[in-house]
Design a protein around this motif. Structure first.
Motif, short mmCIF file in Angstrom:
data_model
loop_
_atom_site.label_atom_id
_atom_site.label_comp_id
_atom_site.label_asym_id
_atom_site.label_seq_id
_atom_site.Cartn_x
_atom_site.Cartn_y
_atom_site.Cartn_z
N VAL A 26 0.83 -1.20 0.00
CA VAL A 26 0.00 0.00 0.00
C VAL A 26 0.87 1.26 0.00
CG1 VAL A 26 -1.60 1.39 1.40
CG2 VAL A 26 -2.04 -1.05 1.05
N LEU A 27 1.90 1.27 0.82
CA LEU A 27 2.78 2.43 0.90
C LEU A 27 3.50 2.68 -0.43
CD1 LEU A 27 4.18 1.95 4.50
CD2 LEU A 27 2.87 3.92 3.70
N VAL A 28 3.96 1.61 -1.05
CA VAL A 28 4.64 1.77 -2.34
C VAL A 28 3.66 2.25 -3.41
CG1 VAL A 28 5.93 0.58 -4.17
CG2 VAL A 28 6.38 0.03 -1.77
N ASP A 29 2.47 1.65 -3.42
CA ASP A 29 1.46 2.05 -4.41
C ASP A 29 1.01 3.50 -4.20
OD1 ASP A 29 1.62 -0.44 -5.53
OD2 ASP A 29 -0.24 -1.20 -4.63
N LYS A 30 0.89 3.90 -2.95
CA LYS A 30 0.51 5.29 -2.66
C LYS A 30 1.61 6.25 -3.09
CE LYS A 30 -2.91 4.88 1.08
NZ LYS A 30 -3.90 5.82 0.56
N ALA A 31 2.85 5.86 -2.88
CA ALA A 31 3.97 6.70 -3.32
C ALA A 31 3.92 6.87 -4.84
CB ALA A 31 5.30 6.07 -2.90
N GLU A 32 3.61 5.79 -5.53
CA GLU A 32 3.49 5.84 -6.99
C GLU A 32 2.35 6.76 -7.41
OE1 GLU A 32 3.80 2.50 -10.44
OE2 GLU A 32 2.32 2.12 -8.86
N GLU A 33 1.23 6.67 -6.72
CA GLU A 33 0.07 7.49 -7.06
C GLU A 33 0.34 8.97 -6.78
OE1 GLU A 33 -3.84 8.74 -8.13
OE2 GLU A 33 -2.47 7.16 -8.73
N TYR A 34 0.99 9.26 -5.65
CA TYR A 34 1.29 10.66 -5.34
C TYR A 34 2.33 11.24 -6.29
CZ TYR A 34 -1.77 10.95 -1.33
OH TYR A 34 -2.89 10.98 -0.54
N LYS A 35 3.19 10.40 -6.80
CA LYS A 35 4.13 10.87 -7.82
C LYS A 35 3.36 11.30 -9.07
CE LYS A 35 8.40 9.68 -10.24
NZ LYS A 35 9.53 8.71 -10.34
N ARG A 36 2.37 10.49 -9.44
CA ARG A 36 1.56 10.83 -10.61
C ARG A 36 0.84 12.16 -10.39
NH1 ARG A 36 -3.36 11.32 -12.00
NH2 ARG A 36 -4.14 10.68 -9.95
N ILE A 37 0.25 12.32 -9.21
CA ILE A 37 -0.49 13.55 -8.90
C ILE A 37 0.45 14.75 -8.90
CG2 ILE A 37 -1.78 14.77 -7.10
CD1 ILE A 37 -2.91 12.02 -6.27
N PHE A 38 1.60 14.60 -8.28
CA PHE A 38 2.56 15.70 -8.18
C PHE A 38 3.08 16.12 -9.54
CE2 PHE A 38 6.77 17.54 -7.34
CZ PHE A 38 6.47 18.46 -6.35
N LYS A 39 3.34 15.14 -10.39
CA LYS A 39 3.86 15.44 -11.72
C LYS A 39 2.80 16.06 -12.62
CE LYS A 39 8.10 13.59 -11.62
NZ LYS A 39 9.33 14.36 -11.92
N LYS A 40 1.58 15.58 -12.48
CA LYS A 40 0.49 16.07 -13.33
C LYS A 40 0.12 17.51 -13.01
CE LYS A 40 -4.18 14.82 -14.85
NZ LYS A 40 -5.34 13.92 -14.60
N GLN A 41 0.14 17.86 -11.72
CA GLN A 41 -0.18 19.22 -11.26
C GLN A 41 -1.57 19.68 -11.72
OE1 GLN A 41 1.58 21.65 -9.17
NE2 GLN A 41 2.38 19.65 -8.56
N ASP A 42 -2.53 18.76 -11.65
CA ASP A 42 -3.92 19.15 -11.91
C ASP A 42 -4.39 20.01 -10.74
OD1 ASP A 42 -6.99 18.26 -11.20
OD2 ASP A 42 -6.65 18.54 -13.35
N PRO A 43 -4.86 21.23 -10.99
CA PRO A 43 -5.24 22.15 -9.90
C PRO A 43 -6.24 21.57 -8.92
CG PRO A 43 -5.19 23.32 -12.00
CD PRO A 43 -5.04 21.86 -12.32
N ASN A 44 -7.20 20.81 -9.41
CA ASN A 44 -8.21 20.24 -8.52
C ASN A 44 -7.62 19.18 -7.60
OD1 ASN A 44 -10.33 21.80 -9.58
ND2 ASN A 44 -10.63 20.35 -11.27
N GLU A 45 -6.78 18.31 -8.15
CA GLU A 45 -6.14 17.27 -7.33
C GLU A 45 -5.16 17.89 -6.33
OE1 GLU A 45 -5.71 13.00 -9.40
OE2 GLU A 45 -4.55 14.57 -10.41
N VAL A 46 -4.41 18.89 -6.77
CA VAL A 46 -3.46 19.55 -5.88
C VAL A 46 -4.19 20.20 -4.72
CG1 VAL A 46 -1.82 21.47 -5.69
CG2 VAL A 46 -1.70 19.91 -7.65
N GLN A 47 -5.27 20.93 -5.01
CA GLN A 47 -6.02 21.60 -3.95
C GLN A 47 -6.67 20.60 -3.00
OE1 GLN A 47 -9.58 23.82 -5.01
NE2 GLN A 47 -9.06 25.41 -3.53
N GLN A 48 -7.21 19.52 -3.55
CA GLN A 48 -7.85 18.50 -2.72
C GLN A 48 -6.87 17.94 -1.70
OE1 GLN A 48 -9.33 15.21 -5.00
NE2 GLN A 48 -10.33 14.24 -3.26
#
Length: 318
Positions: free
Chosen positions: A17-39
């Motif tokens: 879970v921790l590894v998968d979450k790290a992978e998901e947060y990397k995707r979010i951080f790289k994408k920089q979608d304003p809605n996801e970042v604010q959430q």
């Protein structure tokens, strides 16, 4: 309340879970979608995360402060010259005071006993950011890096550690075995992996069908390896023994001569900072090296830890 002390304390599923979450947060951080970042930024807005560091740091401090900011929290760095800990105040008093004002404590300390003292008396989760026995955030980051580069879920991998028996290899060995990878440790004669780690690793090996190999032959250990890993031969606090240790570790530098025995598509990893006695420039700066990608992934490992232990209060499935 859950603390992150070592990879050994996590179930196989919790590590995944921790590894998968790290992978998901990397995707979010790289994408920089304003809605996801604010959430995500609103999750800990108005909260404080303390960093109690008895040892200097580059990657750990940057990644922890960056991860706290990502979730809207204010990181508060408390170095050994910033607070009374160990000078005019006991561990107990410091822990009680600090934990009453923050939502989490990342602790980079000297002894494992210091981590245990913090977990015993803290009102908030303690994230072990390095002690002399474990370095779980590094292991989470390393698993993400291997997953991205060679995909341990699809391929049976063999990871070989060449060098000292230290806190980094302790958590990395357990993490690799828990995720189904074979793990070989090559250390000089007289340098042995901790019996606590060996016993735990062998139990995991039996359960997972992964293999643990302990060796003092660096060439034999490297043969066929998909991942080569090393770390400093002289840890912080051991500078007095540098000359003796470098002599002891002769023949354990990861260089082209040694790496030729690994898989042709091998990857090289190092948690940094690196010294030339540990790995040659030819390997460290080669196309095989993923050390800088590995360093960046420390940020996403810290994000995963904050998400699970602080935002979700230890609920890995939230």
């Amino acid at each position: 309340m859950r603390h992150l002390i070592s990879i050994k304390d996590l179930s196989d599923r919790e590590l995944e879970v921790l590894v998968d979450k790290a992978e998901e947060y990397k995707r979010i951080f790289k994408k920089q979608d304003p809605n996801e970042v604010q959430q995500n930024h609103l999750k800990l807005l108005g909260r404080t995360i303390a960093l109690i560091f008895s040892k200097r740091s580059t990657r750990t401090r940057i990644s922890t402060e960056g991860a706290a900011t990502f979730f809207g929290a204010q990181p508060m760095f408390l170095g050994r010259d910033d607070i009374q800990l160990g000078v005019n105040e006991s561990f107990y008093d410091t822990t009680k005071v600090v934990s009453s004002m923050v939502s989490c404590i990342f602790a980079r300390v000297n002894s494992h006993d210091d981590i245990l003292k913090l977990t015993r008396d803290s009102h908030v989760p303690i994230i072990n950011s390095l002690c002399d026995m474990y370095h779980p955030l590094q292991a989470i980051c390393d698993m993400l890096t291997i997953k991205e580069s060679l995909n341990y879920k699809r391929n049976k991998l063999r990871v070989t550690w060449v060098g000292d028996a230290n806190n980094v290899v302790n958590d990395m060995a357990i993490a690799c075995l828990k995720l189904g990878m074979d793990f070989t440790v090559a250390t000089p004669p007289g340098v042995e992996l901790s019996p606590i780690i060996v016993d735990a690793a062998r139990e995991i090996s039996k359960r997972k069908g992964s293999k643990l190999v302990l060796s003092h032959d660096s060439v034999e250990a490297v043969k066929g390896a998909h991942v080569l890993v090393t770390d400093t031969f002289v840890s912080m606090g051991e500078e007095y023994a540098k000359v003796a240790k470098l002599k002891q570790f002769q023949g354990f530098q990861v260089n082209q001569e040694l790496a030729q025995y690994a898989d042709s598509n091998y990857k090289f990893m190092h948690c940094l900072p690196r010294h030339k006695e540990e790995v040659s420039d030819e390997v460290f700066y080669s196309d095989h090296s993923i050390a800088f990608e590995q360093a960046e992934n420390r940020l996403y490992a810290a994000m995963a830890a904050i998400d699970v232990f602080v935002v979700n209060k230890g609920d890995f499935e939230a």
